[in-house]
Design an enzyme around this catalytic site. Sequence first.
Site, short mmCIF file in Angstrom:
data_model
loop_
_atom_site.label_atom_id
_atom_site.label_comp_id
_atom_site.label_asym_id
_atom_site.label_seq_id
_atom_site.Cartn_x
_atom_site.Cartn_y
_atom_site.Cartn_z
N ASP A 1 -18.12 12.76 -12.24
CA ASP A 1 -18.49 11.10 -12.07
C ASP A 1 -18.79 10.55 -10.79
O ASP A 1 -18.04 10.42 -10.07
CB ASP A 1 -17.31 10.41 -12.77
CG ASP A 1 -17.71 8.93 -12.80
OD1 ASP A 1 -18.60 8.40 -12.35
OD2 ASP A 1 -16.80 8.06 -13.34
N GLN B 1 -19.52 6.21 -7.98
CA GLN B 1 -19.39 5.60 -6.82
C GLN B 1 -19.47 6.46 -5.55
O GLN B 1 -19.27 6.00 -4.59
CB GLN B 1 -17.52 5.23 -6.93
CG GLN B 1 -17.30 4.07 -8.18
CD GLN B 1 -17.84 2.78 -7.69
OE1 GLN B 1 -18.26 2.35 -6.88
NE2 GLN B 1 -17.53 2.04 -8.87
N LYS C 1 -25.50 0.51 -9.26
CA LYS C 1 -24.38 0.51 -8.44
C LYS C 1 -25.08 0.71 -6.90
O LYS C 1 -24.43 0.97 -6.09
CB LYS C 1 -23.07 1.16 -8.66
CG LYS C 1 -22.37 0.96 -9.82
CD LYS C 1 -21.05 1.82 -9.82
CE LYS C 1 -20.70 1.59 -11.22
NZ LYS C 1 -19.80 0.35 -11.66
N HIS D 1 -12.15 6.61 -14.34
CA HIS D 1 -12.61 5.44 -15.07
C HIS D 1 -12.42 5.68 -16.62
O HIS D 1 -12.80 7.04 -16.77
CB HIS D 1 -14.00 5.17 -14.53
CG HIS D 1 -14.53 3.78 -14.96
ND1 HIS D 1 -15.32 3.66 -16.24
CD2 HIS D 1 -14.95 2.78 -14.53
CE1 HIS D 1 -15.70 2.39 -16.46
NE2 HIS D 1 -15.56 1.98 -15.37
N CYS E 1 -11.01 -0.96 -15.21
CA CYS E 1 -11.58 0.16 -16.44
C CYS E 1 -10.75 1.46 -16.12
O CYS E 1 -11.29 2.47 -16.17
CB CYS E 1 -12.97 0.35 -16.15
SG CYS E 1 -13.80 -1.12 -17.07
N1 C6P Z 1 -17.21 0.89 -12.53
C1 C6P Z 1 -16.43 -1.28 -11.55
O1 C6P Z 1 -16.08 -2.28 -11.41
P1 C6P Z 1 -21.73 2.22 -15.96
O2 C6P Z 1 -20.82 1.12 -16.58
O3 C6P Z 1 -21.90 3.42 -17.12
O4 C6P Z 1 -22.60 2.02 -14.99
O5 C6P Z 1 -20.41 2.89 -15.06
C2 C6P Z 1 -19.18 3.26 -15.49
C3 C6P Z 1 -18.49 3.77 -14.49
C4 C6P Z 1 -17.91 5.11 -14.38
N2 C6P Z 1 -17.31 5.83 -13.38
C5 C6P Z 1 -16.94 5.08 -12.33
C6 C6P Z 1 -16.15 5.73 -11.20
C7 C6P Z 1 -17.28 3.58 -12.09
O6 C6P Z 1 -16.70 2.90 -11.23
C8 C6P Z 1 -17.89 3.12 -13.22
C9 C6P Z 1 -18.24 1.65 -13.44
C10 C6P Z 1 -17.44 -0.51 -12.35
O7 C6P Z 1 -15.41 -0.05 -11.00
C11 C6P Z 1 -17.44 -1.34 -13.63
S1 C6P Z 1 -16.05 -1.22 -14.89
#
Ligand code: C6P
Length: 403
Positions: A192, A195, A218, A115, A357
């Site tokens: 990271d 997910q 999430k 991401h 993203c």
């Molecule tokens: N992915 C998706 O629709 P934040 O925005 O900081 O809570 O998370 C960022 C982020 C970082 N790593 C991974 C693997 C992610 O999936 C995400 C957020 C969302 O896939 C929004 S782009």
Amino acid sequence: MNRRSDFPLLAMNPGLHYLDSAATSQKPRAVLDAIVNFYETSNANPHRGAYDLSVKATDAYHGARDRIARFFGVSDPATLIFTRGTTEAINLVASSWGGANVAEGDEIVVTGMEHHANFVPWQQLAIAKRARLRICELEPDGTVKVARLAELVTKRTRIIAFSHVSNALGTINPVREIAAIARGAGAISVCDGAQSAPHLAVDFHDLGVDFYAFSGHKMLGPMGIGGLIGRRALLEGMPPYQTGGDMIEFVKDADTTWNVLPHKFEAGTPNAANAVGLAAAVDYLAAIGMDEVRRHELALIESAMTRLSAIDDLHIYGPGPAQRSGVVSFTLGDVHPHDLATILDGAGVCIRAGHHCAQPLMRRLNVPATARASFYVYNDESDIDALVAGIMTAKALFGPAHV
Ligand code: C6P
């Protein structure tokens, strides 16, 4: 078990099929109640007041940290730093640890599925330090081969940053093995967990990584709160990420000394109400049991993959169900994923369409975008029925020239 009734938004919209939990999850009543209860009974600025109400707010904030730390198997809650989410947690490590420890000619390894939140901070750090960003290419099934990643690691490697679970493919990565490679090379590992925290049982110490980042929104919690879990020795050696109130020990005219963990990394008024909300979310997940969460999602993903792959011209990206969390990314002939998502929306089915993203991954898949359905504790087979029916409507609408 149908948990829809625990989620006010879903209970109030019986025709809604929410298949975008990888973007953000819905929130159970218990989380909403915990936030309201904080503001109704305990609202004051934590750490600031000598009066009873401020002490109550402080206790609520740190009590939340303790519960969330326990959820991740963290024995030392002060090593769980609250952040706005995964993005801020990774930026914290890149800026603080990376700023202090990465030098010209050093190397940072990431994978081709990251991401942007776990790619751009490392890319920018590499540019700023004249270091080298090395990208581990993926296998044809969208997995990371540990041996291929190991080939990229040299004595100049300072950081290996990788997702536990890919948001765009659903791939579950071999975290322990990658962490071991980093340890063997004298590099740090940054995982990271955006997910994985919502979907898999995570024990920070068992994973063996140095840093683990996650987002509350999430995993049934509110937006604007998440965290970074790190090894104490590393966190103690790192300079602050942001400066200001609460993170200081003594502020003299010419210089300042820093507060202890976790305060050193939590400048400013903390997001106490949302920390309390996130604690209610992890309590909700713990009551279900993370093994049961995984079992439920695996059954849904197996069914969704079987049913979707039976549709002509539908292509699914990524590995089989055993190596995949609750995400299915796909394309349908040459129908643009945005058009597909719009048609599905008309049938009450919420999916995400786009690059998720993860533009470096889309380039590697050779597509500009995919459609993505993602599952969570409140989904069931009727959501897959609606997804499949919506895709069949799109097929009929676009006709044989496109699908
Ligand atoms: N992915 C998706 O629709 P934040 O925005 O900081 O809570 O998370 C960022 C982020 C970082 N790593 C991974 C693997 C992610 O999936 C995400 C957020 C969302 O896939 C929004 S782009």
